[in-house]
Design a protein around this motif. Sequence first.
Motif, PDB file in Angstrom:
ATOM      1  N   CYS A  14       1.049  -1.048   0.281  1.00 60.85           N
ATOM      2  CA  CYS A  14       0.011  -0.228   0.510  1.00 60.85           C
ATOM      3  C   CYS A  14       0.716   0.827  -0.371  1.00 60.85           C
ATOM      4  N   SER A  15       1.962   1.040   0.813  1.00 57.11           N
ATOM      5  CA  SER A  15       2.861   2.631   0.517  1.00 57.11           C
ATOM      6  C   SER A  15       3.602   2.277  -0.978  1.00 57.11           C
ATOM      7  N   HIS A  16       3.768   1.704  -1.535  1.00 54.00           N
ATOM      8  CA  HIS A  16       4.435   1.750  -2.565  1.00 54.00           C
ATOM      9  C   HIS A  16       3.242   2.480  -4.033  1.00 54.00           C
ATOM     10  N   LYS A  17       1.593   2.696  -3.788  1.00 51.87           N
ATOM     11  CA  LYS A  17       1.246   2.990  -4.714  1.00 51.87           C
ATOM     12  C   LYS A  17       1.156   4.701  -4.413  1.00 51.87           C
ATOM     13  N   VAL A  18       1.805   4.998  -2.655  1.00 53.65           N
ATOM     14  CA  VAL A  18       2.006   6.263  -2.864  1.00 53.65           C
ATOM     15  C   VAL A  18       2.775   7.026  -2.880  1.00 53.65           C
ATOM     16  N   ARG A  19       4.189   6.220  -2.435  1.00 54.80           N
ATOM     17  CA  ARG A  19       5.127   6.658  -3.194  1.00 54.80           C
ATOM     18  C   ARG A  19       5.069   6.808  -4.898  1.00 54.80           C
ATOM     19  N   PHE A  20       4.832   6.079  -5.635  1.00 53.32           N
ATOM     20  CA  PHE A  20       4.230   6.407  -7.106  1.00 53.32           C
ATOM     21  C   PHE A  20       3.690   7.264  -7.366  1.00 53.32           C
ATOM     22  N   ALA A  21       3.024   7.141  -6.472  1.00 52.53           N
ATOM     23  CA  ALA A  21       1.456   8.441  -7.129  1.00 52.53           C
ATOM     24  C   ALA A  21       3.119  10.073  -6.735  1.00 52.53           C
ATOM     25  N   LEU A  22       3.321   9.956  -5.679  1.00 52.94           N
ATOM     26  CA  LEU A  22       4.187  11.512  -4.689  1.00 52.94           C
ATOM     27  C   LEU A  22       5.525  11.351  -6.083  1.00 52.94           C
ATOM     28  N   ASN A  23       6.133  10.234  -6.731  1.00 57.12           N
ATOM     29  CA  ASN A  23       7.024  10.530  -7.202  1.00 57.12           C
ATOM     30  C   ASN A  23       6.349  10.841  -8.836  1.00 57.12           C
ATOM     31  N   ALA A  24       5.476  10.357  -9.055  1.00 53.30           N
ATOM     32  CA  ALA A  24       5.038  10.806 -10.861  1.00 53.30           C
ATOM     33  C   ALA A  24       5.052  12.638 -10.411  1.00 53.30           C
ATOM     34  N   LYS A  25       4.160  12.820  -9.571  1.00 48.74           N
ATOM     35  CA  LYS A  25       3.733  14.613  -9.241  1.00 48.74           C
ATOM     36  C   LYS A  25       4.470  15.294  -9.176  1.00 48.74           C
ATOM     37  N   GLY A  26       6.067  14.635  -9.012  1.00 50.63           N
ATOM     38  CA  GLY A  26       7.231  15.473  -8.466  1.00 50.63           C
ATOM     39  C   GLY A  26       7.254  16.335  -6.770  1.00 50.63           C
ATOM     40  N   ILE A  27       6.287  15.925  -6.092  1.00 53.19           N
ATOM     41  CA  ILE A  27       5.555  16.571  -4.880  1.00 53.19           C
ATOM     42  C   ILE A  27       7.004  16.081  -3.961  1.00 53.19           C
ATOM     43  N   LEU A  47      -0.805   5.162  15.891  1.00 46.68           N
ATOM     44  CA  LEU A  47      -2.593   5.081  16.114  1.00 46.68           C
ATOM     45  C   LEU A  47      -3.376   6.225  16.050  1.00 46.68           C
ATOM     46  N   SER A  48      -2.580   7.439  17.014  1.00 50.52           N
ATOM     47  CA  SER A  48      -3.507   8.942  16.748  1.00 50.52           C
ATOM     48  C   SER A  48      -3.560   9.413  15.821  1.00 50.52           C
ATOM     49  N   ILE A  49      -2.902   9.626  14.334  1.00 53.63           N
ATOM     50  CA  ILE A  49      -2.985  10.164  12.997  1.00 53.63           C
ATOM     51  C   ILE A  49      -3.609   9.225  12.283  1.00 53.63           C
ATOM     52  N   ASN A  50      -3.532   7.406  12.750  1.00 56.04           N
ATOM     53  CA  ASN A  50      -4.113   5.968  12.000  1.00 56.04           C
ATOM     54  C   ASN A  50      -4.325   5.504  12.800  1.00 56.04           C
ATOM     55  N   PRO A  51      -6.217   5.623  12.462  1.00 61.61           N
ATOM     56  CA  PRO A  51      -6.762   4.324  13.924  1.00 61.61           C
ATOM     57  C   PRO A  51      -6.629   3.349  13.678  1.00 61.61           C
ATOM     58  N   ASN A  52      -7.165   2.980  12.205  1.00 63.16           N
ATOM     59  CA  ASN A  52      -6.401   1.708  11.187  1.00 63.16           C
ATOM     60  C   ASN A  52      -5.220   1.298  12.182  1.00 63.16           C
ATOM     61  N   GLY A  53      -4.177   1.591  12.236  1.00 66.08           N
ATOM     62  CA  GLY A  53      -2.970   0.762  12.221  1.00 66.08           C
ATOM     63  C   GLY A  53      -2.378   0.228  11.363  1.00 66.08           C
ATOM     64  N   LEU A  54      -1.936   0.902  10.267  1.00 69.26           N
ATOM     65  CA  LEU A  54      -1.857   0.695   8.955  1.00 69.26           C
ATOM     66  C   LEU A  54      -1.032   1.681   8.544  1.00 69.26           C
ATOM     67  N   VAL A  55      -0.171   1.436   7.527  1.00 62.87           N
ATOM     68  CA  VAL A  55       0.612   2.043   6.909  1.00 62.87           C
ATOM     69  C   VAL A  55      -0.116   2.168   5.291  1.00 62.87           C
ATOM     70  N   PRO A  56       0.082   3.292   4.453  1.00 60.20           N
ATOM     71  CA  PRO A  56       0.572   4.185   5.440  1.00 60.20           C
ATOM     72  C   PRO A  56      -0.239   5.189   5.438  1.00 60.20           C
ATOM     73  N   THR A  57       0.396   6.404   5.690  1.00 58.54           N
ATOM     74  CA  THR A  57      -0.603   8.042   5.782  1.00 58.54           C
ATOM     75  C   THR A  57      -0.234   8.865   5.813  1.00 58.54           C
ATOM     76  N   LEU A  58      -0.684   9.861   4.905  1.00 64.83           N
ATOM     77  CA  LEU A  58      -0.169  10.845   4.466  1.00 64.83           C
ATOM     78  C   LEU A  58      -0.660  12.361   5.581  1.00 64.83           C
ATOM     79  N   VAL A  59       0.521  12.984   5.971  1.00 62.93           N
ATOM     80  CA  VAL A  59       0.142  14.189   6.546  1.00 62.93           C
ATOM     81  C   VAL A  59       0.397  15.570   5.710  1.00 62.93           C
ATOM     82  N   HIS A  60      -0.602  16.139   5.293  1.00 62.38           N
ATOM     83  CA  HIS A  60      -0.904  17.631   4.695  1.00 62.38           C
ATOM     84  C   HIS A  60      -1.043  18.231   5.628  1.00 62.38           C
ATOM     85  N   ASN A  61       0.055  19.471   5.446  1.00 63.68           N
ATOM     86  CA  ASN A  61      -0.178  20.540   6.951  1.00 63.68           C
ATOM     87  C   ASN A  61      -1.373  20.138   7.299  1.00 63.68           C
TER      88      ASN A  61
END
Lengths: 253, 253
Positions: A14-27, A47-61
């Motif tokens: 699941c982290s691969h999907k998000v890293r791919f999108a971030l990298n593709a968009k040059g963020i 857990l306070s930022i992700n109650p599912n206890g799973l990766v990934p989490t993106l924190v934006h601003n």
Amino acid sequence: MEEFELYNAPQSICSHKVRFALNAKGIRFKEYKLDLFSGDQLKPEYLSINPNGLVPTLVHNGFNIIDSLVIVQYLDELFGDVEAFTPKEPIMRARMRSLMAYIDEVPTPAVRIPSYNMAFLVHFKNMPEDEFQDMANAKPLRREFLLKFGRVGFSENEFNEALDRLARSLKRMQEEINFSKGPWFLGDALSIADIAMMPVLIRLEDLNLKYMWEDKPEISRWLELIKNHHAFQSTFYHGSLLTEQYPHLTENN
Amino acid sequence: MEEFELYNAPQSICSHKVRFALNAKGIRFKEYKLDLFSGDQLKPEYLSINPNGLVPTLVHNGFNIIDSLVIVQYLDELFGDVEAFTPKEPIMRARMRSLMAYIDEVPTPAVRIPSYNMAFLVHFKNMPEDEFQDMANAKPLRREFLLKFGRVGFSENEFNEALDRLARSLKRMQEEINFSKGPWFLGDALSIADIAMMPVLIRLEDLNLKYMWEDKPEISRWLELIKNHHAFQSTFYHGSLLTEQYPHLTENN
């Protein structure tokens, strides 16, 4: 200035999907690597930022966004002008979302079973039973999965059933490519459905199971194309493949 | 003229979500009712419009759209001006989608277990073993679920685990309402996340399990509000509740 922080794990699908999108968009983003086998994802601060206890989490601003495909959709809404991953027509968007739902429901959970049996078992097999039970009970969304896995791995029957579900998923993906005339699932543009499936195929290859699509040239071509995408290398940096972490896997090669 | 056709089943949870969205938006549609226990959803003509062999499917101007929440999103994109179910801000949309993903992954599959044990078992218990196996094997996405169910129902352990997952989901929904200040999951407007959860609560109530939220006034209030929505009555027409089809359920009342 916009600030993006990614909590993830190098080898997590699941982290691969998000890293791919971030990298593709040059963020540009700050990356925090969690050690899933030490339980970093179950610590109270995570857990306070992700109650599912799973990766990934993106924190934006300062806002937390969880669930890999939700994050990819969010990034695509913010940066749709860079490389749009969402078709403009509502009917094509619906098609994409149905595929995403199928990939989330069938191949993504199925590929965890060979991953656990073939690679991750080493982390569990010498664990005392009560420690294993406590760890499984602490997982908000993976408790039942781990209890079924036990410390000896999934049964041969469960393993074969997972491979069967993966084989059916590959057939479905082949049909989608043929229907849209390819090379991507929805036609000429790479979409979030392709990003959702990508790490499943990479994982199967990593586990030396690529024979599963040797009779499906559409899938081989699709995989070759996504590997040639400019975001691929930075997404699968060293440590992202299981063969790099579990040398015994290469012995089967 | 726009043409909408809905293939669905009166009692199906996923059909309820789509009927609610169609009714809320005042869309006229032709309804086809499938008999799931006669296997209507596995007939070749239906599989050709929905390869998952599940209800519902919406056919709009000849295009097939599958997966209940994909259909609701599609309708909301086409008719966003009638009663918008999708927030305008990307961060709120991400919040909504994370909730939808959670509801799809945790309470929606969990509620199938008490539904099968308490209501649907009658359809299976006198079926010869080979006929049951054939039927389960024919299900593209529910094969493993049915094989686990068997013809005697899920074990007490599996039943209790499902109730536990439902209890955790109710707690999570309560927290969401408190976080957003309610009355809906995301605040003052009803969103697709509410539509996703609605039939799970109605099913629990139908199975006489509403004690599960007697200590959660936020949930009772939420349920009362959605029941008062103008689309509710036409969505839950006669035959949509299990107590109407399985009189033995009312004996527990």
